[in-house]
Design a protein around this motif. Structure first.
Motif, PDB file in Angstrom:
ATOM      1  N   VAL A 171       0.859  -1.188   0.000  1.00  0.00           N
ATOM      2  CA  VAL A 171       0.000   0.000   0.000  1.00  0.00           C
ATOM      3  C   VAL A 171       0.897   1.239   0.000  1.00  0.00           C
ATOM      4  CG1 VAL A 171      -1.845   1.236   1.198  1.00  0.00           C
ATOM      5  CG2 VAL A 171      -1.755  -1.265   1.309  1.00  0.00           C
ATOM      6  N   VAL A 172       0.499   2.255  -0.766  1.00  0.00           N
ATOM      7  CA  VAL A 172       1.340   3.445  -0.885  1.00  0.00           C
ATOM      8  C   VAL A 172       1.519   4.135   0.464  1.00  0.00           C
ATOM      9  CG1 VAL A 172       0.814   3.846  -3.315  1.00  0.00           C
ATOM     10  CG2 VAL A 172      -0.624   4.881  -1.562  1.00  0.00           C
ATOM     11  N   ASN A 173       2.738   4.603   0.708  1.00  0.00           N
ATOM     12  CA  ASN A 173       3.027   5.239   1.990  1.00  0.00           C
ATOM     13  C   ASN A 173       3.520   6.676   1.859  1.00  0.00           C
ATOM     14  OD1 ASN A 173       5.583   4.847   0.985  1.00  0.00           O
ATOM     15  ND2 ASN A 173       6.313   3.552   2.661  1.00  0.00           N
ATOM     16  N   ASP A 174       3.449   7.239   0.642  1.00  0.00           N
ATOM     17  CA  ASP A 174       3.900   8.618   0.464  1.00  0.00           C
ATOM     18  C   ASP A 174       2.747   9.569   0.147  1.00  0.00           C
ATOM     19  OD1 ASP A 174       3.420   7.575  -2.045  1.00  0.00           O
ATOM     20  OD2 ASP A 174       5.301   8.251  -2.938  1.00  0.00           O
ATOM     21  N   GLN A 175       1.515   9.080   0.217  1.00  0.00           N
ATOM     22  CA  GLN A 175       0.335   9.942   0.128  1.00  0.00           C
ATOM     23  C   GLN A 175      -0.210  10.083   1.552  1.00  0.00           C
ATOM     24  OE1 GLN A 175      -2.508   8.502  -2.814  1.00  0.00           O
ATOM     25  NE2 GLN A 175      -0.854   7.884  -4.195  1.00  0.00           N
ATOM     26  N   ILE A 176      -0.311  11.323   2.022  1.00  0.00           N
ATOM     27  CA  ILE A 176      -0.663  11.587   3.409  1.00  0.00           C
ATOM     28  C   ILE A 176      -1.952  12.412   3.476  1.00  0.00           C
ATOM     29  CG2 ILE A 176       0.142  12.448   5.631  1.00  0.00           C
ATOM     30  CD1 ILE A 176       1.949  10.302   4.424  1.00  0.00           C
ATOM     31  N   GLY A 177      -2.863  12.004   4.352  1.00  0.00           N
ATOM     32  CA  GLY A 177      -4.105  12.757   4.501  1.00  0.00           C
ATOM     33  C   GLY A 177      -4.833  12.380   5.765  1.00  0.00           C
ATOM     34  N   GLY A 178      -6.052  12.851   5.878  1.00  0.00           N
ATOM     35  CA  GLY A 178      -6.871  12.569   7.041  1.00  0.00           C
ATOM     36  C   GLY A 178      -8.104  11.775   6.664  1.00  0.00           C
ATOM     37  N   PRO A 179      -8.170  10.480   6.991  1.00  0.00           N
ATOM     38  CA  PRO A 179      -9.378   9.700   6.731  1.00  0.00           C
ATOM     39  C   PRO A 179     -10.592  10.384   7.367  1.00  0.00           C
ATOM     40  CG  PRO A 179      -7.574   8.275   7.428  1.00  0.00           C
ATOM     41  CD  PRO A 179      -7.111   9.683   7.636  1.00  0.00           C
ATOM     42  N   THR A 180     -11.696  10.442   6.639  1.00  0.00           N
ATOM     43  CA  THR A 180     -12.842  11.219   7.103  1.00  0.00           C
ATOM     44  C   THR A 180     -14.135  10.409   6.992  1.00  0.00           C
ATOM     45  OG1 THR A 180     -11.701  13.124   6.126  1.00  0.00           O
ATOM     46  CG2 THR A 180     -13.921  13.476   6.958  1.00  0.00           C
ATOM     47  N   LEU A 248       0.117  13.831  -3.226  1.00  0.00           N
ATOM     48  CA  LEU A 248       0.911  13.275  -2.134  1.00  0.00           C
ATOM     49  C   LEU A 248       0.523  13.918  -0.805  1.00  0.00           C
ATOM     50  CD1 LEU A 248       4.464  13.129  -3.772  1.00  0.00           C
ATOM     51  CD2 LEU A 248       2.716  11.333  -3.650  1.00  0.00           C
ATOM     52  N   ASN A 249       0.096  15.162  -0.854  1.00  0.00           N
ATOM     53  CA  ASN A 249      -0.301  15.869   0.358  1.00  0.00           C
ATOM     54  C   ASN A 249      -1.786  16.187   0.310  1.00  0.00           C
ATOM     55  OD1 ASN A 249      -0.488  17.371   2.695  1.00  0.00           O
ATOM     56  ND2 ASN A 249       0.555  19.168   1.869  1.00  0.00           N
ATOM     57  N   SER A 250      -2.573  15.433   1.072  1.00  0.00           N
ATOM     58  CA  SER A 250      -4.019  15.663   1.142  1.00  0.00           C
ATOM     59  C   SER A 250      -4.433  16.238   2.491  1.00  0.00           C
ATOM     60  CB  SER A 250      -4.783  14.354   0.888  1.00  0.00           C
ATOM     61  OG  SER A 250      -4.673  13.953  -0.459  1.00  0.00           O
ATOM     62  N   ARG A 251      -3.468  16.738   3.259  1.00  0.00           N
ATOM     63  CA  ARG A 251      -3.787  17.317   4.565  1.00  0.00           C
ATOM     64  C   ARG A 251      -4.598  18.596   4.390  1.00  0.00           C
ATOM     65  NH1 ARG A 251       1.590  16.193   4.183  1.00  0.00           N
ATOM     66  NH2 ARG A 251       2.581  14.731   5.645  1.00  0.00           N
ATOM     67  N   LEU A 252      -5.652  18.753   5.163  1.00  0.00           N
ATOM     68  CA  LEU A 252      -6.478  19.960   5.121  1.00  0.00           C
ATOM     69  C   LEU A 252      -6.480  20.629   6.491  1.00  0.00           C
ATOM     70  CD1 LEU A 252      -9.570  18.707   3.057  1.00  0.00           C
ATOM     71  CD2 LEU A 252      -7.690  20.155   2.266  1.00  0.00           C
ATOM     72  N   ASP A 253      -6.171  21.908   6.511  1.00  0.00           N
ATOM     73  CA  ASP A 253      -6.211  22.688   7.746  1.00  0.00           C
ATOM     74  C   ASP A 253      -7.660  23.099   8.017  1.00  0.00           C
ATOM     75  OD1 ASP A 253      -6.173  25.060   9.506  1.00  0.00           O
ATOM     76  OD2 ASP A 253      -4.004  24.926   9.306  1.00  0.00           O
ATOM     77  N   CYS A 254      -8.175  22.722   9.171  1.00  0.00           N
ATOM     78  CA  CYS A 254      -9.591  22.935   9.486  1.00  0.00           C
ATOM     79  C   CYS A 254      -9.809  24.044  10.512  1.00  0.00           C
ATOM     80  CB  CYS A 254     -10.223  21.638   9.987  1.00  0.00           C
ATOM     81  SG  CYS A 254     -10.028  20.235   8.864  1.00  0.00           S
ATOM     82  N   ALA A 255      -8.779  24.829  10.794  1.00  0.00           N
ATOM     83  CA  ALA A 255      -8.867  25.845  11.846  1.00  0.00           C
ATOM     84  C   ALA A 255      -9.934  26.898  11.561  1.00  0.00           C
ATOM     85  CB  ALA A 255      -7.505  26.520  12.034  1.00  0.00           C
ATOM     86  N   LYS A 256     -10.136  27.259  10.303  1.00  0.00           N
ATOM     87  CA  LYS A 256     -11.133  28.275   9.972  1.00  0.00           C
ATOM     88  C   LYS A 256     -12.537  27.796  10.324  1.00  0.00           C
ATOM     89  CE  LYS A 256     -12.992  30.909   6.051  1.00  0.00           C
ATOM     90  NZ  LYS A 256     -13.008  31.022   4.556  1.00  0.00           N
ATOM     91  N   LEU A 257     -12.820  26.525  10.071  1.00  0.00           N
ATOM     92  CA  LEU A 257     -14.141  25.977  10.399  1.00  0.00           C
ATOM     93  C   LEU A 257     -14.357  25.987  11.916  1.00  0.00           C
ATOM     94  CD1 LEU A 257     -16.610  24.573   8.997  1.00  0.00           C
ATOM     95  CD2 LEU A 257     -15.547  22.412   9.607  1.00  0.00           C
ATOM     96  N   THR A 258     -13.299  25.669  12.654  1.00  0.00           N
ATOM     97  CA  THR A 258     -13.387  25.687  14.111  1.00  0.00           C
ATOM     98  C   THR A 258     -13.607  27.105  14.616  1.00  0.00           C
ATOM     99  OG1 THR A 258     -11.913  23.769  14.243  1.00  0.00           O
ATOM    100  CG2 THR A 258     -12.200  25.071  16.245  1.00  0.00           C
ATOM    101  N   SER A 259     -12.873  28.051  14.061  1.00  0.00           N
ATOM    102  CA  SER A 259     -12.976  29.443  14.487  1.00  0.00           C
ATOM    103  C   SER A 259     -14.351  30.036  14.201  1.00  0.00           C
ATOM    104  CB  SER A 259     -11.899  30.279  13.788  1.00  0.00           C
ATOM    105  OG  SER A 259     -12.038  31.647  14.089  1.00  0.00           O
TER     106      SER A 259
END
Length: 281
Positions: A171-180, A248-259
Motif C-alpha cells: 500500500v502506498v506510503n507517500d500519500q498523506i491525509g486525514g481519513p474522514t 501526495l499531500n491531502s492534509r487539510l487545515d480545518c482551523a477556519k471551520l473551528t474558528s
C-alpha cells in the motif's frame, strides 16, 4: 425542508440517516442535466440545499472529463443559481484534489492556498467551486478528503475485501491525509445548514479527520480494528501507477471551520470503529 442532491452516496446516505431531509437520487433528478437540477429546486422551494452528489470516479474522469464537468461543475452552478434566485443557502462538497498535492512538505492546505488540480476530477471540482461562487448564492463550499463509510466504494471496504484472500498487501506510503468518516461530514453539513438558516454567512471551508496518516498506516489500522492478520508493506506511489495522478499531500487545515463555527475535526479512529461494527466485523 433540507433538499439533498444524492441518495446512495456515502455522505448522502449519512445525511438521510441523521437529518430530516428530502434526498434526490438518480431516479428523480438527472445530474447530467443542469436545468433539471435547477428546476427541482424551484419546484420544491426548500429552505436549504445540500449538494452531496458528484462524479467521483477519479480514474475514469481522465477519459470522460466532459461528463464529469457537467456533473461536478455545470449542475452545481445551476443549483446555486436557483438557490440565489430563491434567496436560500446552498452547501456544496468539494475536495483536496483542487490543490496540486505537492511541494508543501507536511503543512496542511489552507482555504486561501493557490489551487492547481493535477487531474480531470480535480479540474472539474474546481470548476464547480468557481460556478458556485459566481452564482451569487449564500453558499458554503466544504472541501474534504479520504471519505470512508460502511456503504459505497471506499478504501476501508477495499482493504477488507482484499484481506479475505490475501495475508500481505503493498500500500502506498507517500500519500498523506486525514481519513474522514462520511457520518462526520454529514453531521458537519447539517450543523452548517442550520447555522446558515439562522443567518450565518458562507465561504470556503475545510473538514477532514485527524490524525494525518499514509494510506499504508491507515490500512494497518483497519486490519488491527477488524482483527485481520495482514502484513502491510509501504511502497511509493511510483510503484502503483494510476491513470489519474493522486496528490501526495491531502492534509487539510480545518482551523477556519473551528474558528467560525466551533466545529473541530473528529479523530477517525472512532469513526473507523463504527464503520467496521456496521459491516458486522
Amino acid at each position: 425542508m433540507i433538499l439533498v442532491f444524492g441518495k446512495t452516496g456515502q455522505v448522502a446516505t449519512e445525511l438521510h440517516r441523521q437529518g430530516d431531509v428530502t434526498a434526490l437520487g438518480r431516479d428523480h433528478t438527472d445530474l447530467s442535466d443542469p436545468q433539471a437540477c435547477a428546476q427541482v429546486i424551484a419546484d420544491l422551494a426548500p429552505s436549504v440545499v445540500i449538494n452531496a452528489a458528484a462524479y467521483t470516479a477519479v480514474d475514469r474522469a481522465e477519459e470522460d472529463e466532459a461528463t464529469a464537468q457537467t456533473i461536478n461543475a455545470a449542475s452545481p452552478g445551476a443549483m446555486a443559481g436557483a438557490c440565489a434566485h430563491l434567496d436560500i443557502p446552498f452547501l456544496h462538497l468539494s475536495t483536496d484534489y483542487v490543490f496540486d498535492g505537492t511541494g508543501t512538505g507536511t503543512r496542511a492546505w489552507l482555504e486561501t492556498d493557490p489551487v492547481s488540480p493535477q487531474n480531470a476530477y480535480g479540474r472539474t471540482k474546481l470548476a464547480g467551486e468557481q460556478a458556485v461562487r459566481a452564482s451569487g448564492a449564500n453558499h458554503i463550499i466544504l472541501r474534504t478528503a479520504w471519505v470512508v463509510s460502511a456503504h459505497g466504494a471506499n478504501f476501508v471496504k477495499t482493504m477488507l475485501r482484499l484481506s479475505e484472500t490475501r495475508t500481505a498487501l503493498s500500500v502506498v506510503n507517500d500519500q498523506i491525509g486525514g481519513p474522514t468518516p462520511a457520518a462526520d461530514i454529514a453531521a458537519t453539513l447539517l450543523t452548517l445548514a442550520q447555522a446558515m438558516q439562522d443567518g450565518a454567512k458562507g465561504g470556503t471551508y475545510h473538514y477532514a479527520g485527524v490524525p494525518h496518516v499514509s494510506w499504508a498506516e491507515f490500512a494497518r489500522a483497519i486490519f488491527a480494528q477488524a482483527g485481520r492478520d495482514v502484513t502491510v508493506t509501504g511502497i511509493p506511489s511510483s510503484e502503483y501507477p494510476t491513470p489519474a495522478t493522486r496528490p501526495l499531500n491531502s492534509r487539510l487545515d480545518c482551523a477556519k471551520l473551528t474558528s467560525d463555527f466551533g466545529i473541530t475535526p473528529a479523530d477517525w479512529h472512532s469513526g473507523l470503529s463504527a464503520v467496521i461494527k456496521e459491516l458486522g466485523l
